[in-house]
Structures are given as C-alpha cells and as structure tokens.
Design a protein around this motif. Structure first.
Motif, mmCIF file in Angstrom:
data_model
loop_
_atom_site.group_PDB
_atom_site.id
_atom_site.type_symbol
_atom_site.label_atom_id
_atom_site.label_comp_id
_atom_site.label_asym_id
_atom_site.label_seq_id
_atom_site.Cartn_x
_atom_site.Cartn_y
_atom_site.Cartn_z
ATOM 1 N N VAL A 35 37.467 42.363 47.972
ATOM 2 C CA VAL A 35 38.865 42.104 47.631
ATOM 3 C C VAL A 35 38.981 41.897 46.123
ATOM 4 O O VAL A 35 37.999 41.566 45.449
ATOM 5 N N PRO A 36 40.157 42.102 45.557
ATOM 6 C CA PRO A 36 40.340 41.875 44.121
ATOM 7 C C PRO A 36 39.994 40.432 43.744
ATOM 8 O O PRO A 36 40.410 39.490 44.421
ATOM 9 N N GLN A 37 39.217 40.294 42.675
ATOM 10 C CA GLN A 37 38.823 38.967 42.206
ATOM 11 C C GLN A 37 39.523 38.660 40.888
ATOM 12 O O GLN A 37 39.365 39.393 39.911
ATOM 13 N N ARG A 38 40.291 37.591 40.901
ATOM 14 C CA ARG A 38 40.974 37.199 39.677
ATOM 15 C C ARG A 38 39.941 36.698 38.675
ATOM 16 O O ARG A 38 39.241 35.721 38.931
ATOM 17 N N PRO A 39 39.818 37.337 37.526
ATOM 18 C CA PRO A 39 38.763 36.955 36.573
ATOM 19 C C PRO A 39 39.022 35.592 35.944
ATOM 20 O O PRO A 39 40.147 35.091 35.922
ATOM 21 N N GLY A 40 37.959 35.022 35.422
ATOM 22 C CA GLY A 40 38.055 33.765 34.690
ATOM 23 C C GLY A 40 37.530 33.945 33.279
ATOM 24 O O GLY A 40 36.613 34.732 33.035
ATOM 25 N N GLN A 83 35.049 43.213 23.775
ATOM 26 C CA GLN A 83 34.565 44.263 24.672
ATOM 27 C C GLN A 83 34.612 43.818 26.128
ATOM 28 O O GLN A 83 35.045 44.566 27.011
ATOM 29 N N GLU A 84 34.157 42.590 26.380
ATOM 30 C CA GLU A 84 34.101 42.093 27.754
ATOM 31 C C GLU A 84 35.498 41.865 28.315
ATOM 32 O O GLU A 84 35.736 42.095 29.510
ATOM 33 N N THR A 85 36.435 41.439 27.470
ATOM 34 C CA THR A 85 37.813 41.249 27.923
ATOM 35 C C THR A 85 38.407 42.577 28.381
ATOM 36 O O THR A 85 39.003 42.677 29.455
ATOM 37 N N THR A 86 38.232 43.607 27.563
ATOM 38 C CA THR A 86 38.749 44.933 27.901
ATOM 39 C C THR A 86 38.075 45.494 29.142
ATOM 40 O O THR A 86 38.731 46.048 30.035
ATOM 41 N N LYS A 87 36.759 45.325 29.223
ATOM 42 C CA LYS A 87 36.007 45.810 30.381
ATOM 43 C C LYS A 87 36.476 45.116 31.657
ATOM 44 O O LYS A 87 36.659 45.761 32.707
ATOM 45 N N THR A 88 36.694 43.805 31.589
ATOM 46 C CA THR A 88 37.100 43.036 32.760
ATOM 47 C C THR A 88 38.500 43.436 33.217
ATOM 48 O O THR A 88 38.767 43.535 34.422
ATOM 49 N N GLY A 90 39.709 46.334 32.944
ATOM 50 C CA GLY A 90 39.574 47.660 33.544
ATOM 51 C C GLY A 90 39.108 47.630 34.980
ATOM 52 O O GLY A 90 39.705 48.264 35.855
ATOM 53 N N TYR A 91 38.026 46.881 35.256
ATOM 54 C CA TYR A 91 37.488 46.921 36.625
ATOM 55 C C TYR A 91 38.219 45.986 37.581
ATOM 56 O O TYR A 91 38.239 46.217 38.780
ATOM 57 N N SER A 92 38.837 44.925 37.054
ATOM 58 C CA SER A 92 39.499 43.962 37.953
ATOM 59 C C SER A 92 40.940 44.341 38.263
ATOM 60 O O SER A 92 41.510 43.878 39.255
ATOM 61 N N LYS A 93 41.548 45.155 37.369
ATOM 62 C CA LYS A 93 42.964 45.538 37.488
ATOM 63 C C LYS A 93 43.901 44.345 37.234
ATOM 64 O O LYS A 93 45.090 44.420 37.521
ATOM 65 N N PHE A 94 43.360 43.252 36.692
ATOM 66 C CA PHE A 94 44.181 42.118 36.286
ATOM 67 C C PHE A 94 44.408 42.188 34.781
ATOM 68 O O PHE A 94 43.481 42.508 34.024
ATOM 69 N N ASP A 95 45.596 41.877 34.332
ATOM 70 C CA ASP A 95 45.862 41.765 32.901
ATOM 71 C C ASP A 95 45.239 40.475 32.381
ATOM 72 O O ASP A 95 45.150 39.473 33.098
ATOM 73 N N CYS A 280 38.433 29.209 43.074
ATOM 74 C CA CYS A 280 37.783 30.390 43.645
ATOM 75 C C CYS A 280 38.565 31.648 43.291
ATOM 76 O O CYS A 280 39.794 31.686 43.417
ATOM 77 N N SER A 281 37.866 32.689 42.898
ATOM 78 C CA SER A 281 38.518 33.925 42.439
ATOM 79 C C SER A 281 39.115 34.739 43.577
ATOM 80 O O SER A 281 39.880 35.668 43.343
ATOM 81 N N VAL A 282 38.768 34.398 44.830
ATOM 82 C CA VAL A 282 39.274 35.170 45.975
ATOM 83 C C VAL A 282 40.034 34.295 46.965
ATOM 84 O O VAL A 282 40.203 34.664 48.131
#
Length: 317
Positions: A35-40, A83-88, A90-95, A280-282
């Motif tokens: 499932v989509p995980q909201r990044p931290g 770099q990590e912000t942009t990468k995250t 991209g894969y998480s689909k969260f702004d 929790c991210s999920v």
C-alpha cells in the motif's frame, strides 16, 4: 474462484525480521499489499546522512581528500538531501508537503523534525562522524571480492568495506544485508574487526541483534569473523559500548530468522497496536487504527491461500 493471496520477497533482512516482530499487520501492508506509504522526513534525512558520510569516507580513503569543515559538509549533505527528497516524491507519489515530521516539538522546533531541522542537524551529525572516525584507533577495512577481469576470467579485488553487501543463507532463508562499515585495528596479535552501524535517529537499539546478523554475513561471504560490534549514534556523536559478537552462536542468530520465515509462510500477520501507531506510514490502511482505506484491500484474515515468495534477486531489502 480465484484465491486471495499475497507475494513476499523470498529473502529476509534484519529490518524485515524486526518489522514482522513489531507488527505483523504493518509488515503485511508494506510488503504484502504494498500500500502507499506516507514518507517521513526522518527517512529522507537519515538516508541523506548515510550517503554523505559514505561520500566523506570514500573521498578520504580513495583520494586522500579530508573534509572536516561544517560548510563543506553542509554542501555535501544538502546535495544528497535534495536528491533523496526528489527520489522519495517519485516512488511514493506523495508531494513533499505531505511528508511526516517526527520527533518531539520544542520551543526552537515547534513543528518537530522538519526539512529545516534536518538541514541544520544533518551536517552537524556528519561532522561529528568525521571527528569520531579521525580519533578512532580503528580504520575502515578492505575486503577481497570477486572481480571480472578483462580476459573474462574471475579474479579478486580489494574493496573498501563501506555499505558492504552480503547475501547468505541463514535459518533456511536467504538474508540480504548492507553493512555500513567494517572497521579494523591492526595489532601484534592480528587484526581486530569491529562491525559498525550508523544511526541517525533518537532510539538506541536495545540489543546487538543487527550486528550479530552482520557477523554471520561476513563469515559466510568474506571469511571474516568480527569480534566486536557497535552502533554509532549520530545525535550524540559517540558509539555504544562494543558488544562481544562471539557471545552468541550462529545457530542462535539463525533460529530467529527460521521462526520469522515460518511466521511469514503460515500467514501470521497479526496487528499489534502500540504508541507508535500514530506515526505509522501505513495506518490509513490499518483496521485497528480505524484507517479510512482499511476496507479497500483484503486483510490478513481474508486470505484464502498461503503467501508465495518472489525470486530472491527480485526482492528489495
């Protein structure tokens, strides 16, 4: 009627084993249902700090470039953080505006550990690592690895033991691990090896289990049996007291992974509500939390067939 099941990575890592033990439901949502995980921001900042310290160590050991000023380290950290912000994203689909800030609110940081917090504290932690590394009697070790020669034959080469990858069988399952550092101190009686894992969070590990896993990997893949292991705590700038990794047998370490694998294969993904549920991210998919999307996916008790395992090389640690 089509069976309701999930597929899981065939390999295990220490983080997978720990997550499974802490909350089988979270593991199920992350690894099984994906499932989509909201990044931290803690993940973004911690990854950037790992990358920055790796860069600093490689520059020193591979080209002799010693960087030990906060402005220079700040530039390196910021580059990896961006770099990590942009990468995250991209894969998480969260702004990035939706990323979670963890930690405790304070007078100076009322919004907790935001990007600004990491941009201030991240370089300071990386500088603390450089100072600890320079003062330590241990050096970063080199290990022999297989190397494909120009003539097509396989030879050996020396590799700096930074983010050292291990893939090895343990407890009937393939383990996948990346060791932050293998350190060594040369003595008249021979080399003394120290396994080191960098931590940029606030929680100090309660046991050396992660380091014991790394010991098993070093023995299996590189023929090195380290005597000691330690966690370097970035927020304090010091390492934990070295643990004697020979105090536990390989069989003891393997037992934990064997039981974790059995738990996965029998579909035991029980939710374990705790004080950590709010971060929790999920949790949006968790029925115990009352997640708004919990009814949009099959829950563990609705599976009609055991989990299947993906090929080991396709798994992500």
């Amino acid at each position: 009627m089509t069976d309701v099941t999930i597929d899981l990575p065939a390999n295990l890592s220490y983080s997978q084993k720990s997550n499974l033990a802490e909350c089988g439901g979270r593991y199920y949502l992350e690894r099984g249902q994906k499932v989509p995980q909201r990044p931290g921001w803690a993940n973004v900042g911690g990854t950037a700090a790992h990358s920055a310290t790796e860069e600093l160590d490689r520059r020193l050991y591979e080209s002799g470039e010693h960087i030990d000023t906060l402005p220079e380290i700040g530039e390196i950290f910021q580059s990896f953080f961006d770099q990590e912000t942009t990468k995250t994203e991209g894969y998480s689909k969260f702004d990035r505006s939706e990323f979670r800030a963890s930690g405790r609110a304070s007078k100076e940081w009322p919004e907790k550990e935001t990007p600004l917090w990491w941009q201030r504290k991240g370089p300071e932690m990386c500088l603390a690592w450089v100072r600890w590394r320079d003062a330590s009697p241990f050096q970063i070790a080199t290990v022999e690895v297989d190397d494909l020669l120009e003539n097509g034959n396989v030879g050996t080469a020396l590799r700096l033991a930074i983010e050292l990858e291990c893939r090895f069988p343990l407890g009937g399952v393939e383990i996948h691990a990346f060791i932050d550092r293998l350190m060594v101190q040369d003595t008249p009686d021979g080399p003394i090896y120290l396994v080191l894992d960098l931590k940029f969070g606030s929680r100090e590990p309660a046991s050396p289990d992660q380091l014991l896993t790394y010991r098993a990997g070093l023995i299996a893949d590189y023929g090195i049996d380290p005597k000691y292991g330690t966690y370097w705590m970035g927020r304090k700038g010091i390492n934990t007291p070295p643990a004697d990794l020979h105090a536990a047998s390989i069989e003891e370490i393997a037992y934990d992974y064997e039981k974790a694998q059995e738990q996965r294969l029998r579909g035991d993904f029980r939710y374990k509500p705790s004080m950590l549920c709010g971060s929790c991210s999920v949790n949006a998919y968790c029925p115990k939390w009352g997640g708004e999307y919990a009814k949009t996916i099959p829950q563990p008790w609705e599976l009609t067939a055991p989990p299947t395992l993906r090929p080991p090389r396709d798994a992500v640690s």
